[in-house]
Design an enzyme around this catalytic site. Structure first.
Site, PDB file in Angstrom:
ATOM      1  N   ASP A 398      11.860  16.624   1.281  1.00  0.00           N
ATOM      2  CA  ASP A 398      12.556  15.513   0.988  1.00  0.00           C
ATOM      3  C   ASP A 398      13.697  15.500   0.018  1.00  0.00           C
ATOM      4  O   ASP A 398      13.810  16.734  -0.810  1.00  0.00           O
ATOM      5  CB  ASP A 398      11.163  14.674   0.193  1.00  0.00           C
ATOM      6  CG  ASP A 398      11.956  13.169  -0.364  1.00  0.00           C
ATOM      7  OD1 ASP A 398      11.883  12.407   0.523  1.00  0.00           O
ATOM      8  OD2 ASP A 398      12.411  13.111  -1.683  1.00  0.00           O
ATOM      9  N   GLU A 453      15.673  16.148   5.086  1.00  0.00           N
ATOM     10  CA  GLU A 453      16.128  14.872   4.594  1.00  0.00           C
ATOM     11  C   GLU A 453      17.475  14.820   3.932  1.00  0.00           C
ATOM     12  O   GLU A 453      17.472  14.887   2.646  1.00  0.00           O
ATOM     13  CB  GLU A 453      14.950  14.042   3.990  1.00  0.00           C
ATOM     14  CG  GLU A 453      15.620  12.566   3.645  1.00  0.00           C
ATOM     15  CD  GLU A 453      14.804  11.709   2.511  1.00  0.00           C
ATOM     16  OE1 GLU A 453      14.523  10.570   2.480  1.00  0.00           O
ATOM     17  OE2 GLU A 453      15.023  12.357   1.533  1.00  0.00           O
TER      18      GLU A 453
END
Length: 738
Positions: A398, A453
């Site tokens: 992330d 991401e």
């Protein structure tokens, strides 16, 4: 320019992505801090290992990283001006590999810090080890010693590592009972006594009736869960089911690992997805953060059950042939002091950068110092821990954009110019950490999957570390869901641009794989709407029953919901992802209990009961998603290399492409149907329907006779050597097999 907004979980969401190049589209352009301070191993050996030995290593003693890090330039001529950058970055990476090899015995041993640090049961007693260089005194306290700071003092070595043993009882029993509370207490450099949760805690619990602060729990059950199945090597054609355990129940409460195992995994298997991506597993203090304010990196969230319950979940998935991916949050850490890593040893700079450099101004969180030896041990060991202890088969990293740039993407619009990636904007320590993480995962676990991401579109992010890339296997195609929502919000159906849709779906870098999706958890969170909600809005509450009239709104919504998913899965990437519930058009957004909604769980749940109700129309979307995924299982187009867009007709609103040995036809026109529509095809012969969105079982209008065969004519059309003629109804997609 990339618009960014802060969403409900305190993350940045991308609204567009900079232009990059794609290899398989018809219009593709193929040309397009020095490591210091050793961490103590068992021998606490010093890491001052520069000089001739290091230079010899940099010449390439490891065959896997023997190059100079500039091979990525060979397939992208625009990278040539940055050859020096790639070379320097690769030297930095190899210096760390050598540093770890000499001072720690290699990256395998170095990344097993979880076997040494924290609390461990030994024949003599419970051994505890913690790195806290800023502390002047330390001791282990808890229920076991009446919280007596003098009972079990810890000894400090020259590297700031504190260690001690809680000896067994006189009858040889472990002196710290299973389930009891423990803490480490430090006397800081200012003389203040502070209490902290052990940084390597494996189980922490929160009792909201008493306090929101977590307590560390000594986890030592008499019987541990034994894995029955081996880890799964993820498939080349990934279909990922993104899920959050806590919301995986129709009931307004926090669901459990065991409930997910019993209720959701069988559904994932039925749909045909070959991977499940678990979000919000690392323990986080604030439930509404969706897991993005991590306090204890080694502790599976106790909201959903005990660690062994998570092990059972992963093992059961493996028994079904489903790979399990973990959402890893190494981009930042929770700002909490009492139950987090912030000010752990009383200083501002233990695990993080000091001052403003160590703080994310939008996320109100702390930023790791990726140039620190001990921080690297902590983070790399964290990755190994989730693989070795829980059997994870891949990681979704992330906030990679925030990590890779000094500006963290705050107020910065990426245009796609390469200077934005390879100049002073880049945080090289963070990029090198990601290279180390990918190098380690792929070296130790062949077939392991890592997903980034990243909204910036950094070139070579998904190229192998040995070539000079950052080493990820996939990046999330974050511009695709933004495109769909923008179309639904701002553009009439009859004005949709086929060329723009095709461009956005194929706009990915040559030799770098992408995970395509229409919507993930980001699009479901409050402040946005799911695609189903954008399409049907309030009529989802009144006209989703088979007993109710099929209104134009619901008819359109269900038709486009299927088409958007099919074209995204077919054209958008080398992998596909859906967020749980959205595959059947979940009627509501996602909003966790918080002060602003009266601590309500009403929207923090997935109403799987809607699919089971045969009177409701959600079942049609579920059936279609299952048919689409199972067709992919048969033809494996996500891992195919024959993608070719053959037609983008703006007047007809028709898009046609070939991929995976299939011909894909989409008529997005809201009213016009076409008889004997001529389509160019590469292969001569007979074509039949493999999937049609207009079938009655998917709540279509049965305008396409799937038993009809289409025979090719040997004449050039749309740049192909043959053509076929088909009936193509409005708002319908047909996939033909040859």
């Amino acid at each position: 320019m990339a618009n960014k907004k802060k969403n409900a979980k305190g993350k940045l969401q991308a609204k567009t992505e900079p232009p990059v190049t794609m290899a398989t589209s018809a219009t593709a352009d193929k040309n397009h801090k020095e490591p210091t301070a050793a961490a103590p191993a068992e021998s606490f050996e010093s890491s001052s290992t520069r000089g001739a030995e290091s230079n010899k290593y940099l010449a390439g003693s490891d065959p896997e990283i023997s190059g100079d890090g500039t091979d990525v330039i060979k397939s992208d001529g625009y990278l040539k001006p940055y050859r020096e950058y790639f070379g320097q970055r690769f030297v930095h990476f190899k210096q760390w590999v050598r540093e770890i090899e000499v001072s720690e015995g290699g990256i395998d041993k170095f990344s097993r810090g979880y076997e040494v640090f924290g609390l461990h049961v030994t024949p003599e007693g419970v051994r505890y080890r913690e790195w806290a260089p800023g502390a002047k005194e330390a001791s282990l306290v808890g229920d076991f010693n009446g919280w007596d700071v003098a009972a079990h003092p810890l000894a400090r070595n020259e590297f700031g590592v504190w260690e001690g043993v809680v000896s067994n009882t006189a009858d040889g029993q472990v002196a710290i009972p299973h389930g009891s509370h423990v803490k480490v207490t430090f006397v800081t450099g200012t003389g203040e006594r502070v209490y902290r949760l052990p940084a390597w805690s494996r189980y922490v619990k929160q009792d909201l009736s008493k306090s929101p602060i977590y307590e560390a729990v000594f986890y030592n059950p008499a019987q541990r869960y034994e894995f029955k199945h081996k880890r799964v090597v993820p498939a080349d054609d990934l279909c990922i089911y993104e899920a959050h355990v806590g919301i995986s129940s129709p009931e307004a409460r926090v669901a459990t690992y065991k409930e997910f195992t019993q209720n959701v995994l069988p559904m994932i298997r039925d749909l045909g997805y070959n991977a499940v991506q678990l979000m919000a597993v690392m323990e986080h203090a604030y439930y509404a953060s969706f897991g993005y304010q991590v306090t204890s990196f080694f502790a599976p969230s106790s909201r959903y059950g005990e660690p062994d319950d998570l092990r059972e979940l992963v093992d059961t998935a493996h028994g079904m042939g489903i790979a399990v991916f973990l959402d890893v949050v190494h981009s930042h850490a929770c700002n909490n002091v009492e139950d987090g890593l912030n000010q752990f040893d009383g200083t501002d700079h233990c695990y993080f950068h000091e001052g403003g450099q160590g703080r994310h101004e939008l996320w109100n969180s702390r930023l790791f110092n990726y140039g620190s030896h001990e921080v690297l041990r902590f983070l790399l060991s964290n990755l190994r821990y989730w693989v070795e202890e829980f059997g994870m088969d891949g990681f979704r990293f992330d906030g990679v954009t925030s990590m890779m740039y000094k500006h963290h993407g705050i107020g910065y619009g990426f245009s796609g110019h390469y200077d934005e990636y390879f100049t002073g904007n880049t945080d090289e320590d963070a990029v090198v950490y990601l290279m180390l993480a990918n190098y380690m995962c792929h070296k130790l676990y062949p077939g392991f999957v890592t997903i980034a991401e990243d909204v910036s579109g950094m070139p070579a992010l998904c190229r192998a570390v040995s070539e000079g890339g950052v080493g990820f296997d996939y990046r999330l195609a974050m511009s695709v869901p933004d495109m769909w929502i923008k179309l639904l919000k701002e553009t009439r159906d009859e004005d949709w641009n086929m060329a723009e849709i095709a461009h956005q779906l194929t706009n990915r870098r040559y030799q770098e794989r992408a995970i395509a999706y229409c919507e993930s958890h980001d699009q479901a969170l409050v402040g946005d709407k799911t695609l189903a909600f954008w399409l049907m809005d309030k009529e989802m509450y009144t006209h989703m029953s088979d007993l109710a009239p099929l209104t134009p709104v619901v008819d359109r919504g269900i038709a486009l919901h299927k088409m958007i998913r099919l074209v995204t899965c077919g054209l958008g990437g080398e992998g596909y992802l859906t967020f749980e519930g959205n595959e059947f058009g979940h009627p509501e957004w996602l909003d966790f209990p918080r002060e602003g909604n009266g601590s309500s769980f009403h929207y923090a749940r997935r109403q799987f009961n809607l699919v089971a109700d045969e009177l409701l129309r959600y079942k049609y979307l579920y059936r279609f998603d299952r048919a689409m995924v199972q067709l992919e299982r048969e033809y494996r187009w996500l891992s195919a290399h024959d993608q070719w867009v053959t037609l983008k007709h703006e007047g007809d609103k028709v898009l046609v492409f070939e991929r995976g040995g299939l011909v894909w036809l989409f008529n997005f026109h809201p009213t016009k149907s076409y008889t004997d529509y001529r389509v160019g095809v590469a292969w001569a012969g007979r074509y039949t329907v493999a999937l049609c969105t207009d079938d009655a079982e998917f709540l279509g209008h049965s305008r396409v006779d799937s038993s009809v065969a289409h025979f090719s004519t040997p004449m050039e059309w749309n740049g192909r050597e043959n053509y076929i003629q088909v009936y193509l109804p409005s708002r319908t997609a047909i996939v033909l097999k040859h």
